[in-house]
Design a protein around this motif. Structure first.
Motif, PDB file in Angstrom:
ATOM      1  N   GLY A   1      -2.846   8.021  14.556  1.00 23.10           N
ATOM      2  CA  GLY A   1      -4.208   8.901  14.905  1.00 23.10           C
ATOM      3  C   GLY A   1      -4.493   9.153  13.332  1.00 23.10           C
TER       4      GLY A   1
ATOM      5  N   ASP B   1      -2.156  -7.713  -4.643  1.00 24.85           N
ATOM      6  CA  ASP B   1      -3.257  -7.576  -3.853  1.00 24.85           C
ATOM      7  C   ASP B   1      -2.963  -7.938  -2.662  1.00 24.85           C
TER       8      ASP B   1
ATOM      9  N   ARG C   1       0.161   5.341  -2.091  1.00 28.21           N
ATOM     10  CA  ARG C   1      -0.564   6.746  -1.702  1.00 28.21           C
ATOM     11  C   ARG C   1      -0.609   6.590  -0.282  1.00 28.21           C
TER      12      ARG C   1
ATOM     13  N   ILE D   1      -7.571  -0.694   4.296  1.00 30.63           N
ATOM     14  CA  ILE D   1      -8.980   0.206   3.856  1.00 30.63           C
ATOM     15  C   ILE D   1      -9.780   0.480   5.127  1.00 30.63           C
TER      16      ILE D   1
ATOM     17  N   GLY E   1       0.754  -1.250   0.099  1.00 34.99           N
ATOM     18  CA  GLY E   1      -0.073  -0.021   0.050  1.00 34.99           C
ATOM     19  C   GLY E   1       0.954   1.206  -0.110  1.00 34.99           C
TER      20      GLY E   1
ATOM     21  N   THR F   1       1.150  -1.278   9.959  1.00 31.53           N
ATOM     22  CA  THR F   1       0.383  -0.033  10.315  1.00 31.53           C
ATOM     23  C   THR F   1      -0.946  -0.572  10.811  1.00 31.53           C
TER      24      THR F   1
ATOM     25  N   TYR G   1     -13.313  -2.345  10.896  1.00 32.29           N
ATOM     26  CA  TYR G   1     -12.049  -1.964  10.683  1.00 32.29           C
ATOM     27  C   TYR G   1     -11.373  -1.947  12.096  1.00 32.29           C
TER      28      TYR G   1
ATOM     29  N   THR H   1      -8.401  -7.584   3.771  1.00 36.06           N
ATOM     30  CA  THR H   1      -7.424  -6.808   3.666  1.00 36.06           C
ATOM     31  C   THR H   1      -6.563  -6.344   4.459  1.00 36.06           C
TER      32      THR H   1
END
Ligand code: NAP
Length: 257
Positions: free
Chosen positions: A187, A63, A17, A93, A14, A140, A156, A113
């Protein structure tokens, strides 16, 4: 002061961006050779064009939720960079869905994901990380899930807290190969993905942060870079919160000074 990581081989999932691109920029500026991944080719090409001024960066379309793609990613890193010293498992995501309305697809896409994708990425890179002799994994995660909650993000939050459960046992298993695994918990960081949530969301989040601004993608990158240094070799299974103090106020009034 810190030992240089110049020449190290770094994979950032990822990385086309947002936070991943910020992580890639910080590593490339430090002299590392970086492979970034994502699914959108236009975004990947644009990211490499932008990041090439910072250093040695190339891309691969993959992916993270697909095991074969993760295997291709690890093989490409070994082929292009000669190995893998650092994996930043960052791809993620954050679509919005309320618990009452959440579909199987909503749950599977986010967990597939963010959580499964992290596990598959680490698994695929393990042989190369072990061969490195100083292999590092930086996940992350997020403050959302491990520390806080926000309406619309039960799946999430579960995925981001799940990454930490994965990390704690993986840290023990991977220690035999001198691989460390840690997590950065951002954050609210101003990324393309966050901008999609709208100006009202951004304003309200900014107001809840003691430092009164969102984080930058590079500020997450610097935390990841620290965890990848030789000097961080004895840190494993741990988290670093990078949030401008967002988790600290006990009430809205606490921010009035
Ligand atoms: P973003 O701007 O939407 O960027 C997400 C990146 O992940 C893109 O490069 C995207 O590329 C890639 N990606 C998404 N799904 C993928 C998949 N299945 N396989 C491979 N790559 C995939 O998001 P961001 O805000 O930078 O978030 C990055 C990470 O930080 C996520 O794990 C997120 O949970 C975490 N985080 C973000 C914030 C924040 O405030 N922004 C806060 C806490 C945690 P493609 O779409 O081309 O695949």
């Amino acid at each position: 002061m810190f030992t240089s990581i110049a020449g190290r081989a770094v994979v950032v999932t990822g990385g086309t961006r947002g936070i991943g691109k910020g992580i890639a920029r910080v590593f490339a500026q430090s002299g590392a050779r970086v492979l970034i991944t994502g699914r959108d080719e236009d975004a990947a090409k644009a990211a490499v064009a932008d990041l090439s001024a910072a250093g040695d960066v190339s891309y691969l379309l993959a992916d993270v939720s697909v095991r074969a793609d993760c295997a291709r990613m690890a093989a490409a890193a070994v082929d292009r960079l000669g190995g893998i010293d650092v994996l930043c498992a960052n791809a993620g995501i954050f679509p919005d869905a309320r618990l009452a309305d959440m579909t199987d697809e909503d749950i599977d896409t986010v967990l597939g994901t963010n959580l499964r994708g992290s596990i598959l990425s680490v698994q695929a890179c393990l042989p190369a990380l072990a061969a490195s002799g100083h292999g590092r994994v930086v996940l992350t995660s997020s403050i959302t899930g491990p520390i806080t909650g926000f309406p619309g993000w039960v799946h999430y939050g579960a995925s981001k807290a799940g990454q930490l459960g994965f990390m704690r046992t993986a840290a023990i298993e991977l220690a035999a190969d001198r691989i460390t695994i840690n997590a950065v918990l951002p954050g609210n960081v101003l990324t393309e993905g966050l901008a999609d949530l709208g100006e009202e969301y951004i304003q309200s989040m900014t107001a809840s942060i003691p430092l009164r601004r969102l984080g930058t993608v590079e500020e997450i990158g610097y935390a990841a870079l620290f965890l990848a240094t030789d000097e961080a070799a004895y840190i494993t299974g741990q988290t670093i919160v990078v949030d401008g103090g967002q988790v600290l106020p006990e009430s809205l009034g606490a921010l009035d000074g």
